[in-house]
Design an enzyme around this catalytic site. Structure first.
Site, PDB file in Angstrom:
ATOM      1  N   TYR A 183       0.840  -1.201   0.000  1.00  0.00           N
ATOM      2  CA  TYR A 183       0.000   0.000   0.000  1.00  0.00           C
ATOM      3  C   TYR A 183       0.879   1.257   0.000  1.00  0.00           C
ATOM      4  O   TYR A 183       0.656   2.190  -0.792  1.00  0.00           O
ATOM      5  CB  TYR A 183      -0.921  -0.018   1.226  1.00  0.00           C
ATOM      6  CG  TYR A 183      -1.968   1.068   1.222  1.00  0.00           C
ATOM      7  CD1 TYR A 183      -3.127   0.951   0.461  1.00  0.00           C
ATOM      8  CD2 TYR A 183      -1.799   2.227   1.976  1.00  0.00           C
ATOM      9  CE1 TYR A 183      -4.090   1.945   0.455  1.00  0.00           C
ATOM     10  CE2 TYR A 183      -2.752   3.230   1.981  1.00  0.00           C
ATOM     11  CZ  TYR A 183      -3.899   3.079   1.223  1.00  0.00           C
ATOM     12  OH  TYR A 183      -4.849   4.078   1.212  1.00  0.00           O
TER      13      TYR A 183
ATOM     14  N   LYS B 156       1.150   4.075  -2.899  1.00  0.00           N
ATOM     15  CA  LYS B 156       0.754   5.467  -2.665  1.00  0.00           C
ATOM     16  C   LYS B 156       1.926   6.439  -2.864  1.00  0.00           C
ATOM     17  O   LYS B 156       1.707   7.584  -3.281  1.00  0.00           O
ATOM     18  CB  LYS B 156       0.139   5.613  -1.268  1.00  0.00           C
ATOM     19  CG  LYS B 156      -1.209   4.918  -1.135  1.00  0.00           C
ATOM     20  CD  LYS B 156      -2.236   5.502  -2.103  1.00  0.00           C
ATOM     21  CE  LYS B 156      -3.609   4.889  -1.972  1.00  0.00           C
ATOM     22  NZ  LYS B 156      -4.581   5.428  -2.930  1.00  0.00           N
TER      23      LYS B 156
END
Ligand SMILES: NC(=O)c1ccc[n+]([C@@H]2O[C@H](COP(=O)([O-])OP(=O)(O)OC[C@H]3O[C@@H](n4cnc5c(N)ncnc54)[C@H](O)[C@@H]3O)[C@@H](O)[C@H]2O)c1
Length: 276
Positions: A158, A162
């Site tokens: 993640y 990002k």
């Protein structure tokens, strides 16, 4: 929102528009008089958002596709432009999280999170952006996170995705700025959406996330949506390649507890934990 954002009559595609932040962006845009396309892998959720928008008297269509597929994205955008109008804006809010310790992270989960959050963001930007570049106008908002700036246990994929979204945003801003297309990223911290409520125990939300946030609470999806709408609007006409944090001050400091009151606390001073 109160301000006149000048978004009435614009056509905007929102990926991940069936739920959470994307859904709130779609509703806020509809209230401003924009026509919206709700793109989501969850067709039923997308249809529900479209029905809510129709009840507001605005125009909306469902585009059900997986953002990981560049072909499906291209086909869907072609249909959206035919049925709804030429795209003025794009918000890329489709995302997944799937927390797992890095030592045990399955390759399938790594591929899925990078695939949706980073590759999916690129394919949506590419398909919408090449049309906007050809017309010499458009605005794109990508969704990063506080995880664009730092690590969090169990979030290797993640955080990598990002951080990648911020790099992608900056590249596209540089490549497309001279063609009249602005590309910006918004970085929310914990926002009260199904993604948070599904995957994170309430004790961690209140005991850690809210405690570490200077504003002392989660964001509401509408508070993230309002920044997205600003970035899409001409009020942000000179904002390009920016990462704007909507994080209640989380990324403003380190070692923060008790909503930022720890260091200034007389109680801590009295306990001798800090000296004046
Ligand atoms: N909620 C938070 O705390 C938070 C914080 C920072 C950033 N974000 C980011 O904001 C974005 C929206 O998150 P949310 O909290 O609203 O989540 P959510 O789960 O409520 O909504 C995400 C939507 O994306 C859709 N989606 C997932 N995979 C897809 C795919 N392959 N193709 C098309 N659609 C797909 C889902 O069906 C869902 O409707 C995500 O990128 C997320 O990483 C969320």
């Amino acid at each position: 929102m109160g301000a006149n954002l000048g978004l009435a009559g614009r056509t905007v595609l929102i990926t991940g528009g069936a739920s959470g932040i994307g859904r709130e962006c779609a509703l806020a845009l509809a209230r401003e008089g924009a026509a919206v396309a709700i793109a989501d892998a969850n067709e039923q959720g997308a249809t529900e958002t479209v029905c809510e928008i129709a009840a507001l008297g605005a125009r909306a269509v469902v585009a059900s596709f997986d953002v990981r597929s560049p072909t499906a994205t291209e086909t869907a955008i072609e249909a959206i432009e035919r049925d709804l109008g030429l795209l003025d804006g794009l918000i890329t809010a489709a995302g997944i999280s799937r927390p797992a310790p890095a030592t045990e992270l399955a390759a399938e989960s790594w591929e899925a999170v990078i695939g949706v959050n980073l590759s999916g963001t690129f394919y949506s930007c590419q398909a919408a952006g090449r049309r906007m570049v050809a017309r010499g106008r458009g605005a794109i908002v990508t969704i990063g996170s506080v995880s664009s700036l730092g690590g969090q246990s169990g979030r290797a994929h993640y955080c990598a995705s990002k951080a990648g979204v911020v790099g992608l945003t900056r590249d596209l801003a540089v490549e497309w700025g001279s063609h009249g297309v602005r590309v910006n990223c918004i970085g929310p911290s914990a926002t009260d959406t199904p993604m948070i409520r599904r995957g994170i125990p309430e004790s961690f939300v209140s005991g850690v996330m809210e405690d570490r946030t200077p504003l002392g609470r989660l964001a509401q999806p509408s508070e993230v949506a309002s920044v997205c709408l600003f970035l899409l609007s001409d009020l942000a006409s000179y904002v390009n390649g920016a990462l704007i944090m909507a994080d209640g001050g989380v990324s403003a400091g380190f070692f923060t507890r008790g909503h930022g009151r720890d260091f200034s606390s007389k109680a801590l001073l009295a306990q001798g934990i800090y000296s004046e």
